[in-house]
Design an enzyme around this catalytic site. Structure first.
Site, PDB file in Angstrom:
ATOM      1  N   CYS A   2       0.793  -1.244   0.000  1.00  0.00           N
ATOM      2  CA  CYS A   2       0.000   0.000   0.000  1.00  0.00           C
ATOM      3  C   CYS A   2       0.823   1.290   0.000  1.00  0.00           C
ATOM      4  O   CYS A   2       0.483   2.233  -0.721  1.00  0.00           O
ATOM      5  CB  CYS A   2      -0.995   0.039   1.158  1.00  0.00           C
ATOM      6  SG  CYS A   2      -1.090  -1.377   2.187  1.00  0.00           S
ATOM      7  N   ARG A   7       7.491 -10.813   5.647  1.00  0.00           N
ATOM      8  CA  ARG A   7       7.281 -10.681   7.098  1.00  0.00           C
ATOM      9  C   ARG A   7       8.129 -11.739   7.787  1.00  0.00           C
ATOM     10  O   ARG A   7       8.138 -12.894   7.358  1.00  0.00           O
ATOM     11  CB  ARG A   7       5.818 -10.926   7.478  1.00  0.00           C
ATOM     12  CG  ARG A   7       4.797 -10.212   6.612  1.00  0.00           C
ATOM     13  CD  ARG A   7       4.280  -8.936   7.229  1.00  0.00           C
ATOM     14  NE  ARG A   7       3.359  -8.272   6.317  1.00  0.00           N
ATOM     15  CZ  ARG A   7       2.055  -8.555   6.243  1.00  0.00           C
ATOM     16  NH1 ARG A   7       1.531  -9.473   7.021  1.00  0.00           N
ATOM     17  NH2 ARG A   7       1.286  -7.912   5.385  1.00  0.00           N
ATOM     18  N   GLN A  64       0.879 -10.994  -2.903  1.00  0.00           N
ATOM     19  CA  GLN A  64      -0.521 -10.593  -2.751  1.00  0.00           C
ATOM     20  C   GLN A  64      -1.079 -10.120  -4.091  1.00  0.00           C
ATOM     21  O   GLN A  64      -0.394  -9.431  -4.845  1.00  0.00           O
ATOM     22  CB  GLN A  64      -0.638  -9.451  -1.741  1.00  0.00           C
ATOM     23  CG  GLN A  64      -0.287  -9.841  -0.324  1.00  0.00           C
ATOM     24  CD  GLN A  64      -0.383  -8.648   0.620  1.00  0.00           C
ATOM     25  OE1 GLN A  64       0.182  -7.590   0.351  1.00  0.00           O
ATOM     26  NE2 GLN A  64      -1.087  -8.800   1.718  1.00  0.00           N
ATOM     27  N   ASP A  66      -2.722  -7.695  -4.933  1.00  0.00           N
ATOM     28  CA  ASP A  66      -3.070  -6.449  -4.262  1.00  0.00           C
ATOM     29  C   ASP A  66      -3.585  -5.406  -5.249  1.00  0.00           C
ATOM     30  O   ASP A  66      -3.061  -5.288  -6.359  1.00  0.00           O
ATOM     31  CB  ASP A  66      -1.817  -5.897  -3.586  1.00  0.00           C
ATOM     32  CG  ASP A  66      -2.083  -5.440  -2.170  1.00  0.00           C
ATOM     33  OD1 ASP A  66      -3.261  -5.312  -1.817  1.00  0.00           O
ATOM     34  OD2 ASP A  66      -1.121  -5.214  -1.432  1.00  0.00           O
ATOM     35  N   HIS A 124      -5.375  -1.180  -5.146  1.00  0.00           N
ATOM     36  CA  HIS A 124      -5.849  -0.049  -4.349  1.00  0.00           C
ATOM     37  C   HIS A 124      -6.645   0.888  -5.249  1.00  0.00           C
ATOM     38  O   HIS A 124      -6.211   1.201  -6.356  1.00  0.00           O
ATOM     39  CB  HIS A 124      -4.671   0.669  -3.697  1.00  0.00           C
ATOM     40  CG  HIS A 124      -3.964  -0.196  -2.703  1.00  0.00           C
ATOM     41  ND1 HIS A 124      -2.874  -0.966  -3.049  1.00  0.00           N
ATOM     42  CD2 HIS A 124      -4.236  -0.472  -1.406  1.00  0.00           C
ATOM     43  CE1 HIS A 124      -2.486  -1.656  -1.987  1.00  0.00           C
ATOM     44  NE2 HIS A 124      -3.299  -1.378  -0.988  1.00  0.00           N
ATOM     45  N   LYS A 140     -12.566  -3.888   7.578  1.00  0.00           N
ATOM     46  CA  LYS A 140     -12.429  -4.724   6.389  1.00  0.00           C
ATOM     47  C   LYS A 140     -13.534  -5.760   6.320  1.00  0.00           C
ATOM     48  O   LYS A 140     -14.235  -6.017   7.297  1.00  0.00           O
ATOM     49  CB  LYS A 140     -11.059  -5.414   6.367  1.00  0.00           C
ATOM     50  CG  LYS A 140     -10.758  -6.254   7.598  1.00  0.00           C
ATOM     51  CD  LYS A 140      -9.365  -6.866   7.514  1.00  0.00           C
ATOM     52  CE  LYS A 140      -9.068  -7.698   8.762  1.00  0.00           C
ATOM     53  NZ  LYS A 140      -7.847  -8.512   8.619  1.00  0.00           N
ATOM     54  N   HIS A 183      -8.546  -0.982  -0.167  1.00  0.00           N
ATOM     55  CA  HIS A 183      -7.569  -2.056  -0.352  1.00  0.00           C
ATOM     56  C   HIS A 183      -8.354  -3.316  -0.734  1.00  0.00           C
ATOM     57  O   HIS A 183      -9.398  -3.596  -0.146  1.00  0.00           O
ATOM     58  CB  HIS A 183      -6.810  -2.346   0.943  1.00  0.00           C
ATOM     59  CG  HIS A 183      -6.154  -1.162   1.563  1.00  0.00           C
ATOM     60  ND1 HIS A 183      -4.793  -1.046   1.698  1.00  0.00           N
ATOM     61  CD2 HIS A 183      -6.678  -0.028   2.120  1.00  0.00           C
ATOM     62  CE1 HIS A 183      -4.501   0.089   2.308  1.00  0.00           C
ATOM     63  NE2 HIS A 183      -5.624   0.720   2.574  1.00  0.00           N
TER      64      HIS A 183
END
Length: 645
Positions: free
Chosen positions: A338, A367, A385, A387, A389, A473, A519
């Site tokens: 993000c 991570r 991900q 991902d 946005h 979320k 997101h």
């Protein structure tokens, strides 16, 4: 009198100090016998804890997630009591509930608890459970707690207490002869526990620190009925057969290497082909909906994640900063995509006419998960991900959210997940320090999600305290082929990152405004999604997704050239496969192909070559007879079309 408000909005009056269990009993004795704990003003409490003032109340049973968690945490305490009886002098670390049971980390003091010891521990647990001892909560000061565990000689509990503030109130829980430092909550008494199965013993470092004492972690599961345990054991056996780590190796999809590093998956050719097909499917769906693909670096300056808040929230779980030759310069492996996407938005001015702006990336993030938490593809240190946005005006939030809902449901249906619910994850108003942003922003974001899900009639549940630190979320919970529930896709509404990055657009009023950020990740993590897909299908993926859709099995070497002709013709129809030209018997080739879950076996001998045909076997269904190549293509395309229905 105090007013107790129930989930349906009804209000009843009770004496101050009434417990949730007494409230349940006032409704019906049958209900009281099922109540394990309760939510009081959104916080899970013991069902036996007095309620002093007006409150909202939800009674929790085995059918509720928080009810199960309470039951399993209480079972961990029961196991600890049994261990203390069987292994005098044993010391205790922590014993939480897990997603599917519980564990306790213990130090047996020079002894070793083995798998052979588990049956006698189970027997002792059931003996203690039949005593129906209550779980008694007691408030205690830090000094009193220190004195108690110093006298007991349990240095692990002492260390936990010393980390607490001097004035912090602590609680002890007692059941039978066992006393533990614990926040709770717990079930009313041990009699609720009717069936127990201890499943494993493993090593675990104290506090997850590899430099500290290694303890033994004993895993288990417990149920309120013996029948539930039997069903669970059948499910565990089926899950063992479907374990994605085992199937991933058999199907040659992925691998791990200690030289590369724990928790860092390596995709093999077949696994990479599977992954690419999933990504291509989503790319196509995204393009239909106006997304633009971007690519961002795997690292970023530390300041980027300080600005976003990720460093404060995830810094301890991330890989440590990378120091460059330049004095004081630090980079991080990115824990999230993000912040990079915020920078893409910020690189040029925007008008309200530019919005919504939808950008998507298959971005790999990192991570530093603890070694003991790593688990195949399900829990890794580097994962990709899907991902995206969306930057939009406040007026566009609802429509954009509905658009994302439609995309997520399309993805889940395509992957064969027909049964799912959506969990609305809200912030916990009792712990505001865990979240970023103003109350107004949070209210707006939470209301946008609730209204959108109601508009499309989506079945939802609500969970306090499960929100991301920057916004609420919607998490999609799917049920797999053997009844297990998994969290997959997620959608999040965020008013806070645009604020932190000072993102702006010029509105129709010619003034600057903050965009809202949505997101979105329908798969979530590609690694975790594929692990679930492997286990849900037992490796028998949908035909469109299979890396290899057929195997050509020549009876002898003289038919290999004919097989190569067939391979070329099938490739022209975008049908993927390979020729098994090993010097093996046809029976062995068929058995090996079955184990690889290849959908179609095309067997070729003298008769087939002369007729320009193939003998077809469908995986798991057996012989389908000899057909022309054109007829097989038609059969294959019909099977593909059926998957679309």
């Amino acid at each position: 009198m105090i007013n107790i408000t129930f989930p349906d909005g009804k209000v009843r009056e009770y004496e101050p100090g009434t417990t949730a269990l007494e409230v349940a009993r006032s409704i019906s004795e049958g209900l009281a016998q099922k109540v394990l704990s309760a939510k009081v003003n959104g916080e899970v409490w013991d069902a036996t804890r007095p309620i002093p003032t007006d409150a909202t109340l939800t009674l929790l049973t085995w059918d509720d997630k928080d009810g199960k968690t309470t039951f399993w945490h209480s079972s961990a305490h029961l196991m600890a009591e049994a261990l203390e009886a069987l292994f005098p002098g044993i010391k205790f670390g922590t014993g939480p509930a897990t997603e599917n049971g519980f564990y306790y980390d213990v130090d047996p003091g020079g002894k070793q608890i083995s798998l052979d010891d588990l049956p006698k521990i189970e027997e002792k647990m059931l003996e203690l459970a039949r005593q129906k001892n209550g779980y008694i909560r007691r408030d205690i000061t830090r000094d009193e707690a220190l004195k108690f565990f110093q006298e007991k000689g349990d240095e692990y509990k002492i260390e936990l207490i010393e980390k607490r503030g001097a004035d912090e109130a602590l609680t002890l829980y007692t059941q039978g002869n066992f006393v533990d430092l614990c926040r709770g909550p717990h079930i009313p008494d041990t009699g609720f526990i009717k069936a127990v199965k201890l499943t494993n013993v493993a090593g675990a470092y104290w506090q997850g620190d590899e430099t500290r004492q290694q303890l033994q972690r004993i895993y288990g599961v417990a149920f309120p009925k013996q029948k539930d345990l039997q069903e669970h054991l059948v499910m565990l056996e089926e899950a063992r057969k479907r374990d994605h780590r085992k199937l991933g190796q058999e199907l040659e999809l992925f691998m791990f290497s200690e030289r590369v590093g724990a928790g860092l998956p390596i995709w093999l050719p077949k696994g990479n082909a599977l992954r690419d097909r999933l990504m291509n499917f989503l790319r196509t769906e995204q393009e239909k909906r106006g997304y633009k693909l971007v690519t961002t670096p795997h690292i970023g300056r530390k300041e980027l994640y300080v600005t976003s808040g990720h460093y404060a929230k995830y810094g301890k779980d991330s890989f440590q900063p990378i120091h460059t030759p330049r004095e004081g310069e630090e980079f991080l492996l990115k824990p999230m995509n993000c912040p990079h996407h915020c920078e893409i938005y910020a690189h040029r001015p925007h008008s309200y006419r530019d919005l919504p702006m939808r950008i998507a990336e298959f971005g790999t993030v990192y991570r530093y998960e603890q070694t003991g938490e790593l688990h195949g593809l399900s829990r890794v240190r580097g994962f990709t991900q899907d991902d995206a946005h969306i930057f939009c005006t406040e007026d566009q939030v609802k429509d954009e959210f509905l658009n994302v809902l439609d995309l997520t449901r399309t993805v889940l249906y395509k992957m064969g997940f027909k049964e799912f619910t959506a969990q609305i994850s809200l912030r916990d108003p009792n712990t505001p320090e865990k979240y970023l942003g103003t109350d107004e922003n949070w209210r707006n974001a939470e209301n946008a999600i609730i209204e959108a899900t109601r508009e499309v009639g989506l079945k939802t549940t609500m969970e306090l305290g499960e929100a991301a630190f920057y916004g609420p979320k919607l998490d999609f919970m799917v049920r797999d082929a053997i009844g297990r529930q998994w969290q997959l896709g997620t959608i999040q509404v965020d008013y806070n990152l645009p604020e932190r990055f000072e993102l702006e657009y010029v509105g129709a009023d010619n003034k600057t405004h903050r965009p809202v950020m949505i997101h979105r990740a329908p798969f979530g993590s590609m690694e975790r999604f594929i692990s679930i897909l492997i286990e849900n299908t037992a490796g028998k993926f949908p035909l469109w997704l299979m890396p290899e859709q057929y195997a050509l099995l020549p009876i002898s070497d003289k038919f290999v050239d004919y097989c190569k002709e067939i391979e070329e013709k099938l490739a022209a129809h975008d049908i993927r496969g390979y020729i098994d030209d090993r010097s093996e018997t046809i029976g062995r080739k068929i058995r090996d192909t079955e184990l690889k879950r290849i959908p179609y076996m095309l067997i070729v001998g003298e008769k087939e070559m002369e007729a320009g045909a193939v003998a077809v076997r469908r995986q798991g269904e057996g012989d389908k007879g000899s057909v022309s190549l054109e007829a097989f293509v038609e059969l294959f395309e019909e099977a593909l079309a059926k998957e679309e229905e």
